[in-house]
Design an enzyme around this catalytic site. Structure first.
Site, PDB file in Angstrom:
ATOM      1  N   ARG A 169      43.043  13.077  93.699  1.00  0.00           N
ATOM      2  CA  ARG A 169      43.558  12.023  94.590  1.00  0.00           C
ATOM      3  C   ARG A 169      43.010  12.077  96.006  1.00  0.00           C
ATOM      4  O   ARG A 169      43.366  11.241  96.824  1.00  0.00           O
ATOM      5  CB  ARG A 169      45.095  12.116  94.662  1.00  0.00           C
ATOM      6  N   HIS A 210      50.932  23.531  85.421  1.00  0.00           N
ATOM      7  CA  HIS A 210      50.328  22.448  84.634  1.00  0.00           C
ATOM      8  C   HIS A 210      49.398  22.981  83.537  1.00  0.00           C
ATOM      9  O   HIS A 210      48.555  22.255  83.024  1.00  0.00           O
ATOM     10  CB  HIS A 210      49.581  21.465  85.548  1.00  0.00           C
ATOM     11  N   CYS A 248      46.718  22.848  60.655  1.00  0.00           N
ATOM     12  CA  CYS A 248      47.577  21.757  60.154  1.00  0.00           C
ATOM     13  C   CYS A 248      46.900  20.395  60.215  1.00  0.00           C
ATOM     14  O   CYS A 248      47.511  19.386  59.843  1.00  0.00           O
ATOM     15  CB  CYS A 248      48.895  21.735  60.936  1.00  0.00           C
ATOM     16  N   ILE A 307      40.847  24.204 103.946  1.00  0.00           N
ATOM     17  CA  ILE A 307      41.541  25.391 103.440  1.00  0.00           C
ATOM     18  C   ILE A 307      40.671  26.638 103.566  1.00  0.00           C
ATOM     19  O   ILE A 307      41.142  27.697 103.980  1.00  0.00           O
ATOM     20  CB  ILE A 307      41.902  25.166 101.955  1.00  0.00           C
TER      21      ILE A 307
HETATM   22  P1  NAD Z   1      45.438  16.112  94.409  1.00  0.00           P
HETATM   23  O1  NAD Z   1      44.099  15.753  93.868  1.00  0.00           O
HETATM   24  O2  NAD Z   1      46.560  15.181  94.287  1.00  0.00           O
HETATM   25  O3  NAD Z   1      45.320  16.497  95.953  1.00  0.00           O
HETATM   26  C1  NAD Z   1      44.424  17.404  96.453  1.00  0.00           C
HETATM   27  C2  NAD Z   1      44.544  17.368  97.983  1.00  0.00           C
HETATM   28  O4  NAD Z   1      43.699  18.401  98.516  1.00  0.00           O
HETATM   29  C3  NAD Z   1      44.100  16.048  98.607  1.00  0.00           C
HETATM   30  O5  NAD Z   1      45.078  15.597  99.515  1.00  0.00           O
HETATM   31  C4  NAD Z   1      42.798  16.413  99.331  1.00  0.00           C
HETATM   32  O6  NAD Z   1      42.600  15.661 100.504  1.00  0.00           O
HETATM   33  C5  NAD Z   1      43.035  17.871  99.642  1.00  0.00           C
HETATM   34  N1  NAD Z   1      41.787  18.661  99.777  1.00  0.00           N
HETATM   35  C6  NAD Z   1      40.692  18.623  98.997  1.00  0.00           C
HETATM   36  N2  NAD Z   1      39.788  19.552  99.393  1.00  0.00           N
HETATM   37  C7  NAD Z   1      40.342  20.178 100.469  1.00  0.00           C
HETATM   38  C8  NAD Z   1      39.899  21.227 101.320  1.00  0.00           C
HETATM   39  N3  NAD Z   1      38.719  21.823 101.139  1.00  0.00           N
HETATM   40  N4  NAD Z   1      40.720  21.626 102.333  1.00  0.00           N
HETATM   41  C9  NAD Z   1      41.924  21.007 102.526  1.00  0.00           C
HETATM   42  N5  NAD Z   1      42.394  20.042 101.735  1.00  0.00           N
HETATM   43  C10 NAD Z   1      41.621  19.614 100.718  1.00  0.00           C
HETATM   44  O7  NAD Z   1      45.771  17.478  93.776  1.00  0.00           O
HETATM   45  P2  NAD Z   1      47.136  17.970  93.255  1.00  0.00           P
HETATM   46  O8  NAD Z   1      48.250  17.521  94.146  1.00  0.00           O
HETATM   47  O9  NAD Z   1      46.926  19.400  93.016  1.00  0.00           O
HETATM   48  O10 NAD Z   1      47.379  17.186  91.857  1.00  0.00           O
HETATM   49  C11 NAD Z   1      46.389  16.853  90.935  1.00  0.00           C
HETATM   50  C12 NAD Z   1      46.693  17.312  89.536  1.00  0.00           C
HETATM   51  O11 NAD Z   1      45.463  17.353  88.857  1.00  0.00           O
HETATM   52  C13 NAD Z   1      47.251  18.688  89.471  1.00  0.00           C
HETATM   53  O12 NAD Z   1      48.439  18.619  88.835  1.00  0.00           O
HETATM   54  C14 NAD Z   1      46.264  19.521  88.651  1.00  0.00           C
HETATM   55  O13 NAD Z   1      46.856  19.908  87.439  1.00  0.00           O
HETATM   56  C15 NAD Z   1      45.152  18.618  88.316  1.00  0.00           C
HETATM   57  N6  NAD Z   1      43.824  19.050  88.838  1.00  0.00           N
HETATM   58  C16 NAD Z   1      43.453  20.365  88.792  1.00  0.00           C
HETATM   59  C17 NAD Z   1      42.210  20.765  89.259  1.00  0.00           C
HETATM   60  C18 NAD Z   1      41.827  22.214  89.200  1.00  0.00           C
HETATM   61  O14 NAD Z   1      42.345  22.933  88.365  1.00  0.00           O
HETATM   62  N7  NAD Z   1      40.965  22.690  90.099  1.00  0.00           N
HETATM   63  C19 NAD Z   1      41.332  19.823  89.793  1.00  0.00           C
HETATM   64  C20 NAD Z   1      41.732  18.470  89.822  1.00  0.00           C
HETATM   65  C21 NAD Z   1      42.998  18.112  89.348  1.00  0.00           C
END
Ligand code: NAD
Length: 257
Positions: free
Chosen positions: A44, A131, A167, A248
């Site tokens: 997102r 998740h 299965c 981060i």
């Molecule tokens: P999200 O995608 O909703 O949000 C990620 C947030 O991190 C965003 O607001 C973005 O602006 C911010 N961000 C990205 N890079 C950054 C950085 N370097 N420093 C600071 N902020 C940064 O993620 P979510 O809320 O974790 O939800 C997405 C769902 O999708 C999760 O439930 C997860 O299961 C799954 N997912 C997992 C992975 C993974 O395992 N790496 C990757 C994508 C999605």
């Protein structure tokens, strides 16, 4: 980097460091943003998979997955080609492993499915993969569960939608899709940890997916300090004692030396 505190004077980075230093039961909640520096896109964020291609969200919806073989074939290709297999932990993952080594980490609740926290040295028993994990495959009909590598080998051998060898049921990565329930005992453990912690640190999540996002107000109401680190505002900023907007991989190593 911006530091904000809702309705109050913003705390300095040193102040937030000191909060972390004096905390004894820290709960960390991580999202996709902690892994973007490792080459795994979020969903997102501004460059997120779903932001660029809203159709891709269907791959994470159990209703489409069970009813549409074309979606399953696409999902298996996405798993095969996932950047997770080439990724190494980043500075953020290592900083959290250091927090654990210092004895201050109570529990790390991650929404990520990439397993990078454990690769950075976080102990399995402290990590709740709320998740699920991409590193395992589960049958939707029976209890068959196997390493992802086993099923990706079947894909390499020509199967496009491998079925359960026990299965005949539908196989899926052992992740929680939209429309699937979380594992009740994992959620209960995460809620208990959020209730018992003295500081909750939320990192790299839009904090918009429930019930996980609800851990933030839960911790706050139970008396914990809340620190939120993300590149953009989150849905839970109003509960933050401090909201840090920035990268981060730059911020966490400064806060956790
Ligand atoms: P999200 O995608 O909703 O949000 C990620 C947030 O991190 C965003 O607001 C973005 O602006 C911010 N961000 C990205 N890079 C950054 C950085 N370097 N420093 C600071 N902020 C940064 O993620 P979510 O809320 O974790 O939800 C997405 C769902 O999708 C999760 O439930 C997860 O299961 C799954 N997912 C997992 C992975 C993974 O395992 N790496 C990757 C994508 C999605």
């Amino acid at each position: 980097m911006t530091v904000a505190r809702v309705n109050d004077t913003p705390p300095a980075l040193e102040q937030i460091s000191a909060w972390l230093e004096s905390a004894t039961r820290v709960v960390v909640l991580t999202g996709a943003g902690i892994s973007t520096a490792s080459g795994i896109p979020d969903f997102r964020g501004p460059q997120g998979l779903w932001t660029r291609d809203p159709e891709a969200e269907k791959l994470s919806d159990i209703r489409y997955y069970v009813s549409d073989p074309a979606i399953r074939r696409k999902a298996w290709q996405a798993r095969r080609d996932s950047p997770v297999w080439q990724a190494s932990p980043g500075a953020g993952h290592y900083a959290l492993a250091r927090l654990e080594q210092s004895g201050r980490l109570h529990t790390l609740v991650t929404q990520n499915i990439d397993g990078l926290h454990q690769l950075a040295g976080s102990a399995d028993e402290r990590v709740i993969e709320i998740h699920g994990t991409l590193r395992q495959v589960a049958c939707l009909q029976c209890n068959y569960r196997v390493a992802m590598a086993v099923v990706l080998k079947r894909l390499a051998d020509g199967e496009e939608d491998p079925d359960c060898p026990e299965c005949g049921g539908i196989l899926k990565s052992a992740t929680i899709s939209f429309g699937q329930s979380l594992v009740a005992k994992d959620l209960a453990r995460a809620e208990q940890a959020a209730h018992d912690c003295d500081l909750l640190l939320a990192v790299g999540s839009t904090l918009s997916v429930f019930p996980v996002a609800g851990l933030v107000p839960l911790a706050r109401k139970a008396g914990a300090r809340v620190v939120i680190i993300n590149a953009e505002p989150t849905a839970m900023d109003e509960f933050g004692d401090a909201v840090l907007m920035g990268d981060i991989e730059l911020l966490l190593p400064q806060l956790i030396v």
